[in-house]
Write a protein that holds these residues in place. Structure first.
Motif, PDB file in Angstrom:
ATOM      1  N   PRO A  61       0.820  -1.210   0.000  1.00  0.00           N
ATOM      2  CA  PRO A  61       0.000   0.000   0.000  1.00  0.00           C
ATOM      3  C   PRO A  61       0.856   1.263   0.000  1.00  0.00           C
ATOM      4  N   GLN A  62       0.194   2.373  -0.281  1.00  0.00           N
ATOM      5  CA  GLN A  62       0.813   3.692  -0.199  1.00  0.00           C
ATOM      6  C   GLN A  62      -0.143   4.626   0.540  1.00  0.00           C
ATOM      7  N   THR A  63       0.418   5.378   1.491  1.00  0.00           N
ATOM      8  CA  THR A  63      -0.383   6.295   2.301  1.00  0.00           C
ATOM      9  C   THR A  63       0.005   7.731   2.004  1.00  0.00           C
ATOM     10  N   PHE A  64      -1.005   8.608   1.904  1.00  0.00           N
ATOM     11  CA  PHE A  64      -0.789  10.038   1.697  1.00  0.00           C
ATOM     12  C   PHE A  64      -1.451  10.791   2.852  1.00  0.00           C
ATOM     13  N   ILE A  65      -0.714  11.713   3.440  1.00  0.00           N
ATOM     14  CA  ILE A  65      -1.237  12.556   4.520  1.00  0.00           C
ATOM     15  C   ILE A  65      -0.929  14.009   4.178  1.00  0.00           C
ATOM     16  N   ASP A  66      -1.964  14.842   4.213  1.00  0.00           N
ATOM     17  CA  ASP A  66      -1.820  16.267   3.867  1.00  0.00           C
ATOM     18  C   ASP A  66      -1.191  16.451   2.497  1.00  0.00           C
ATOM     19  N   GLY A  67      -1.531  15.567   1.572  1.00  0.00           N
ATOM     20  CA  GLY A  67      -1.044  15.692   0.207  1.00  0.00           C
ATOM     21  C   GLY A  67       0.354  15.171  -0.016  1.00  0.00           C
ATOM     22  N   HIS A  68       1.002  14.719   1.040  1.00  0.00           N
ATOM     23  CA  HIS A  68       2.371  14.204   0.917  1.00  0.00           C
ATOM     24  C   HIS A  68       2.361  12.675   1.005  1.00  0.00           C
ATOM     25  N   ARG A  69       3.126  12.049   0.143  1.00  0.00           N
ATOM     26  CA  ARG A  69       3.199  10.584   0.185  1.00  0.00           C
ATOM     27  C   ARG A  69       4.091  10.151   1.348  1.00  0.00           C
ATOM     28  N   ILE A  70       3.542   9.343   2.223  1.00  0.00           N
ATOM     29  CA  ILE A  70       4.304   8.807   3.353  1.00  0.00           C
ATOM     30  C   ILE A  70       5.044   7.552   2.932  1.00  0.00           C
ATOM     31  N   GLY A  71       4.350   6.688   2.162  1.00  0.00           N
ATOM     32  CA  GLY A  71       4.987   5.462   1.692  1.00  0.00           C
ATOM     33  C   GLY A  71       4.221   4.229   2.129  1.00  0.00           C
ATOM     34  N   GLY A  72       4.947   3.106   2.226  1.00  0.00           N
ATOM     35  CA  GLY A  72       4.351   1.836   2.591  1.00  0.00           C
ATOM     36  C   GLY A  72       4.137   1.694   4.088  1.00  0.00           C
ATOM     37  N   TYR A  73       3.845   0.472   4.510  1.00  0.00           N
ATOM     38  CA  TYR A  73       3.512   0.238   5.915  1.00  0.00           C
ATOM     39  C   TYR A  73       4.682   0.563   6.836  1.00  0.00           C
ATOM     40  N   ASP A  75       7.135   2.618   6.230  1.00  0.00           N
ATOM     41  CA  ASP A  75       7.312   4.075   6.208  1.00  0.00           C
ATOM     42  C   ASP A  75       6.279   4.748   7.099  1.00  0.00           C
ATOM     43  N   LEU A  76       5.071   4.206   7.121  1.00  0.00           N
ATOM     44  CA  LEU A  76       4.017   4.764   7.962  1.00  0.00           C
ATOM     45  C   LEU A  76       4.362   4.608   9.439  1.00  0.00           C
ATOM     46  N   ARG A  77       4.912   3.473   9.791  1.00  0.00           N
ATOM     47  CA  ARG A  77       5.342   3.263  11.183  1.00  0.00           C
ATOM     48  C   ARG A  77       6.440   4.264  11.556  1.00  0.00           C
ATOM     49  N   ARG A  78       7.368   4.463  10.652  1.00  0.00           N
ATOM     50  CA  ARG A  78       8.442   5.433  10.932  1.00  0.00           C
ATOM     51  C   ARG A  78       7.863   6.846  11.069  1.00  0.00           C
ATOM     52  N   HIS A  79       6.861   7.161  10.248  1.00  0.00           N
ATOM     53  CA  HIS A  79       6.225   8.481  10.303  1.00  0.00           C
ATOM     54  C   HIS A  79       5.625   8.732  11.686  1.00  0.00           C
ATOM     55  N   PHE A  80       5.105   7.685  12.298  1.00  0.00           N
ATOM     56  CA  PHE A  80       4.505   7.816  13.629  1.00  0.00           C
ATOM     57  C   PHE A  80       5.505   7.561  14.751  1.00  0.00           C
ATOM     58  N   GLY A  81       6.782   7.405  14.379  1.00  0.00           N
ATOM     59  CA  GLY A  81       7.810   7.216  15.397  1.00  0.00           C
ATOM     60  C   GLY A  81       7.817   5.829  16.014  1.00  0.00           C
ATOM     61  N   LEU A  82       7.268   4.845  15.274  1.00  0.00           N
ATOM     62  CA  LEU A  82       7.209   3.477  15.774  1.00  0.00           C
ATOM     63  C   LEU A  82       8.390   2.663  15.244  1.00  0.00           C
ATOM     64  N   LYS A  83       8.750   1.645  15.988  1.00  0.00           N
ATOM     65  CA  LYS A  83       9.882   0.804  15.620  1.00  0.00           C
ATOM     66  C   LYS A  83       9.540  -0.054  14.412  1.00  0.00           C
ATOM     67  N   VAL A  84      10.504  -0.212  13.518  1.00  0.00           N
ATOM     68  CA  VAL A  84      10.355  -1.094  12.359  1.00  0.00           C
ATOM     69  C   VAL A  84      11.343  -2.237  12.512  1.00  0.00           C
ATOM     70  N   ALA A  85      10.831  -3.445  12.485  1.00  0.00           N
ATOM     71  CA  ALA A  85      11.674  -4.611  12.710  1.00  0.00           C
ATOM     72  C   ALA A  85      12.666  -4.801  11.569  1.00  0.00           C
ATOM     73  N   ASP A  86      13.908  -5.136  11.943  1.00  0.00           N
ATOM     74  CA  ASP A  86      14.938  -5.459  10.962  1.00  0.00           C
ATOM     75  C   ASP A  86      14.982  -6.980  10.822  1.00  0.00           C
ATOM     76  N   PRO A  87      14.609  -7.516   9.651  1.00  0.00           N
ATOM     77  CA  PRO A  87      14.563  -8.982   9.493  1.00  0.00           C
ATOM     78  C   PRO A  87      15.919  -9.647   9.648  1.00  0.00           C
ATOM     79  N   ASN A  88      16.995  -8.867   9.525  1.00  0.00           N
ATOM     80  CA  ASN A  88      18.340  -9.434   9.638  1.00  0.00           C
ATOM     81  C   ASN A  88      18.965  -9.227  11.014  1.00  0.00           C
ATOM     82  N   ALA A  89      18.246  -8.562  11.901  1.00  0.00           N
ATOM     83  CA  ALA A  89      18.791  -8.280  13.222  1.00  0.00           C
ATOM     84  C   ALA A  89      18.792  -9.547  14.084  1.00  0.00           C
ATOM     85  N   THR A  90      19.815  -9.666  14.924  1.00  0.00           N
ATOM     86  CA  THR A  90      19.859 -10.795  15.848  1.00  0.00           C
ATOM     87  C   THR A  90      18.829 -10.587  16.956  1.00  0.00           C
ATOM     88  N   THR A  91      18.263 -11.685  17.433  1.00  0.00           N
ATOM     89  CA  THR A  91      17.227 -11.589  18.450  1.00  0.00           C
ATOM     90  C   THR A  91      17.169 -12.865  19.271  1.00  0.00           C
TER      91      THR A  91
END
Length: 251
Positions: A61-73, A75-91
């Motif tokens: 998907p693609q999200t637009f807020i106030d006429g600006h493209r935010i991006g995919g899911y 990117d949307l999480r980053r826009h809201f200051g949420l953590k984005v999981a790194d699939p290559n990170a050790t855990t």
């Protein structure tokens, strides 16, 4: 003062044979953040391809807020200051979840049988069930596990088929230990694979100082090799020695 509800425009793929899960997640995230969502569905491949070409994007998907493209899911999480999981990170999350569940399973079984969740039997079942579930994780893709195992196991490096045999041996020993039968099989098997595994991990991590991924929860694991894998092997050794010293312990 403007109290109008903020609005977001979401373009997501919803076709007869496929509904994009990230589109649903993006819509849920927007609504949970108080946005009114203008939900635009892309219902055909041609429509989706036109949308991508028009906006110069590779995915939906693609999200637009106030006429600006935010991006995919993500990117949307980053826009809201949420953590984005790194699939290559050790855990350590897979291992924590695994041991937490086997502990609860062992306690539940002990409570059902003995009327108490905290007992020696519960501890014994915890180790046996952990071996079974660890084997199950490896058996999901034996070839991937065996390939990763070759990075550090001393016996597998000398005899490649051992990497394929290992999860079956671990699972067999675990099942027999939970059942409390055929100690003459489970004890030597657990001692053998546990000792070789412990020595291999100790050498790779603490002597050679190598940074490797652990194959303990399967070939797709991002768990770092070290304490967790060493613990797995030490648990097998401890259980085998306990059973050898107390033949009636699993009765």
């Amino acid at each position: 003062m403007n109290n109008a509800t903020p609005t977001a425009v979401l373009h997501r793929m919803v076709m007869p044979g496929h509904t994009c899960p990230y589109g649903l997640k993006a819509r849920h995230l927007l609504k949970s953040r108080g946005y009114l969502v203008e939900d635009h569905l892309l219902t055909t491949r041609a429509e989706t391809d036109r949308f991508k070409a028009e906006h110069g994007v590779a995915t939906t998907p693609q999200t637009f807020i106030d006429g600006h493209r935010i991006g995919g899911y993500d990117d949307l999480r980053r826009h809201f200051g949420l953590k984005v999981a790194d699939p290559n990170a050790t855990t350590y999350r897979p291992v924590i979840a695994l041991f937490a569940m086997t502990a609860l399973m062992a306690m539940a079984a002990a409570y059902a049988v003995d009327g108490t969740a905290i007992s020696i039997r519960a501890a014994e079942w915890f180790i046996g069930l952990s071996m079974c579930v660890l084997a199950l994780m490896k058996l999901q893709n034996v070839d991937k596990f065996a390939t990763m195992f070759l990075n550090y196991d001393l016996l597998a490096k000398r005899w490649v088929p051992y990497g394929t045999i290992y999860p079956f041996a671990e699972g067999l020993a675990g099942v027999l230990m939970v059942a409390g039968v055929l100690d003459w099989v489970s004890i030597p098997v657990a001692l053998f694979i546990g000792t070789i595994g412990a020595v291999s991990v100790f050498k790779a991590v603490y002597i050679d100082r190598r940074e490797l991924k652990c194959a303990c929860v399967g070939g797709d694991s991002n768990v770092p090799l070290g304490f967790v894998s060493l613990t797995e092997n030490l648990m097998m050794i401890a259980m085998a020695l306990w059973m050898a010293a107390s033949p009636m312990a699993m009765a």
